[in-house]
Design a protein around this motif. Structure first.
Motif, short mmCIF file in Angstrom:
data_model
loop_
_atom_site.label_atom_id
_atom_site.label_comp_id
_atom_site.label_asym_id
_atom_site.label_seq_id
_atom_site.Cartn_x
_atom_site.Cartn_y
_atom_site.Cartn_z
N GLY A 19 -0.18 12.73 2.84
CA GLY A 19 0.87 11.84 3.85
C GLY A 19 2.05 11.31 3.29
O GLY A 19 2.61 10.40 4.02
N LEU A 20 2.65 11.64 2.03
CA LEU A 20 3.55 10.95 1.19
C LEU A 20 5.00 11.10 1.96
O LEU A 20 5.94 10.17 2.04
N HIS A 21 5.08 12.10 2.87
CA HIS A 21 6.44 12.24 3.63
C HIS A 21 6.46 11.21 4.91
O HIS A 21 7.57 11.30 5.31
N GLU A 22 5.45 10.63 5.07
CA GLU A 22 5.43 9.64 6.20
C GLU A 22 6.10 8.44 5.87
O GLU A 22 6.11 7.34 6.87
N VAL A 23 5.97 7.88 4.61
CA VAL A 23 6.32 6.79 4.09
C VAL A 23 7.38 5.93 4.80
O VAL A 23 7.06 4.98 5.31
N LEU A 41 0.82 -1.26 0.05
CA LEU A 41 -0.01 -0.11 0.08
C LEU A 41 0.87 1.25 0.16
O LEU A 41 0.55 2.01 -0.54
N LEU A 42 1.96 1.21 0.78
CA LEU A 42 2.76 2.34 0.90
C LEU A 42 3.45 2.62 -0.35
O LEU A 42 3.95 3.76 -0.70
N SER A 43 3.86 1.60 -1.14
CA SER A 43 4.66 1.63 -2.48
C SER A 43 3.73 2.26 -3.47
O SER A 43 4.32 2.95 -4.33
N LYS A 44 2.38 2.29 -3.24
CA LYS A 44 1.38 2.88 -4.03
C LYS A 44 0.89 4.31 -3.83
O LYS A 44 0.41 5.10 -4.54
N GLY A 45 1.61 4.72 -2.74
CA GLY A 45 1.14 5.97 -2.11
C GLY A 45 -0.13 6.00 -1.39
O GLY A 45 -0.63 7.10 -1.01
N VAL A 76 -1.19 5.96 1.82
CA VAL A 76 -0.64 6.30 3.04
C VAL A 76 -1.68 5.75 4.20
O VAL A 76 -1.51 5.12 5.07
N ALA A 77 -2.99 6.25 4.01
CA ALA A 77 -4.08 6.07 5.07
C ALA A 77 -4.23 4.54 5.11
O ALA A 77 -4.33 4.22 6.51
N SER A 78 -4.47 3.96 4.08
CA SER A 78 -4.62 2.32 4.14
C SER A 78 -3.32 1.78 4.71
O SER A 78 -3.66 0.57 5.31
N GLY A 79 -2.24 2.25 4.47
CA GLY A 79 -1.10 1.66 4.90
C GLY A 79 -0.85 1.76 6.47
O GLY A 79 -0.75 0.78 7.16
N ARG A 80 -1.44 3.03 6.89
CA ARG A 80 -1.48 2.97 8.24
C ARG A 80 -2.63 1.90 8.95
O ARG A 80 -2.12 1.50 10.15
N VAL A 81 -3.61 1.76 8.25
CA VAL A 81 -4.62 0.73 8.60
C VAL A 81 -4.23 -0.77 8.81
O VAL A 81 -4.27 -1.25 9.59
N ALA A 82 -3.28 -0.98 7.75
CA ALA A 82 -2.62 -2.22 7.63
C ALA A 82 -1.59 -2.24 8.98
O ALA A 82 -1.55 -3.52 9.64
#
Length: 269
Positions: free
Chosen positions: A217-221, A76-80, A82-88
């Motif tokens: 939130g791309l800066h958070e990756v 998810l984070l590789s796709k940008g 970010v919100a869904s990445g945080r959920v995972a």
């Protein structure tokens, strides 16, 4: 007006965010993937799971689930996303709470199994009340009246009436500080609070919406990748203890160094 290609959003076959994420966070993604590979090797090449050891079987299955959440966060984070990445990552951390609690105590292993029986019974009851969704109907089709009666009797015998909460599991896991801090922070992405949604709207000087920021939130990756890596290694520690395997000391040192470097290089508020 958005172009037809833009209307596919993150489902576009070639999305600009992917290249941006890979280039800007190359080291973090490389470390995340190496951690993933080592954790898979731990589970499939080193841990010997015996079918008569219920506690060990559950620890292995829970670690596999945590690994899937970890991999989901990387994808998810590789796709940008970010919100869904945080959920995972939140789901990963919740699984790690359970892994460590179950591995640490026979009592919590039994409590977790009994809690699952109670939750399954309640879910089937709700499915009987609301069978209109296909996913609920499939659940009902898989559970006969005899299965339901048997499950109800199991729950009764086990005395599984008290919910085993995430808070309690985090305490038993020795990770309660993470529950009251990082877990709570990540939960904001799950619940879609107002503060989370503000990030999508870019306002002008008069407070009017000027545009929508589609990928926030791309800066958070990089920080999120390191956080996810830290969590899965916390889970691996419990697996190593369960199966008496040497833990990932070298990877842990490398991850810790990357986290420190990230904190030192972060911009001032």
């Amino acid at each position: 007006m958005e172009t037809d290609a833009g209307l596919d959003g993150f489902l576009s076959e070639s999305h600009a965010y992917e290249a941006e994420m890979s280039s800007a966070n190359r080291d973090a993604f490389d470390l995340a993937r190496r951690i993933n590979r080592e954790c898979h090797s731990l589970l499939f090449n080193k841990a010997e799971v015996h079918n008569r050891d219920g506690q060990a079987m559950l620890v292995a299955a829970l670690f596999l689930r945590a690994l899937q959440h970890y991999q989901a966060s990387i994808l998810l984070l590789s796709k940008g996303l970010v919100a869904s990445g945080r959920v995972a990552i939140r789901a990963e951390l919740e699984a790690v709470f359970v892994i460590r609690a179950v591995a640490d105590s026979e009592q919590y292993y039994r409590a977790f199994v009994n809690d699952h029986l109670h939750e399954r019974l309640e879910l089937i009851k709700k499915a009987r009340q609301h069978p209109e969704y296909p996913i609920m109907q499939r659940l009902l089709d898989a559970v006969s009246d005899e299965d339901f009666a048997r499950l109800r009797e199991q729950v009764k015998r086990a005395g599984a009436v008290k919910k085993l909460t995430t808070k309690v599991l985090s305490e038993q896991a020795g990770l309660h500080p993470l529950y009251v801090s990082v877990y709570r922070l990540l939960s904001a992405a799950v619940h879609s609070g107002a503060r989370e949604l503000d990030a999508y709207l870019i306002l002008d000087a008069d407070g009017e919406v000027r545009e929508i920021d589609y990928a926030t939130g791309l800066h958070e990756v990089s920080d999120l990748l390191l956080t996810a890596g830290d969590f899965i290694l916390l889970g691996s520690d419990a697996v190593c203890r369960q199966f008496e395997i040497t833990s990932f000391a070298e990877l842990r040192r490398e991850l810790s160094a990357a986290i420190v470097a990230g904190m030192e290089n972060s911009p001032e508020d």
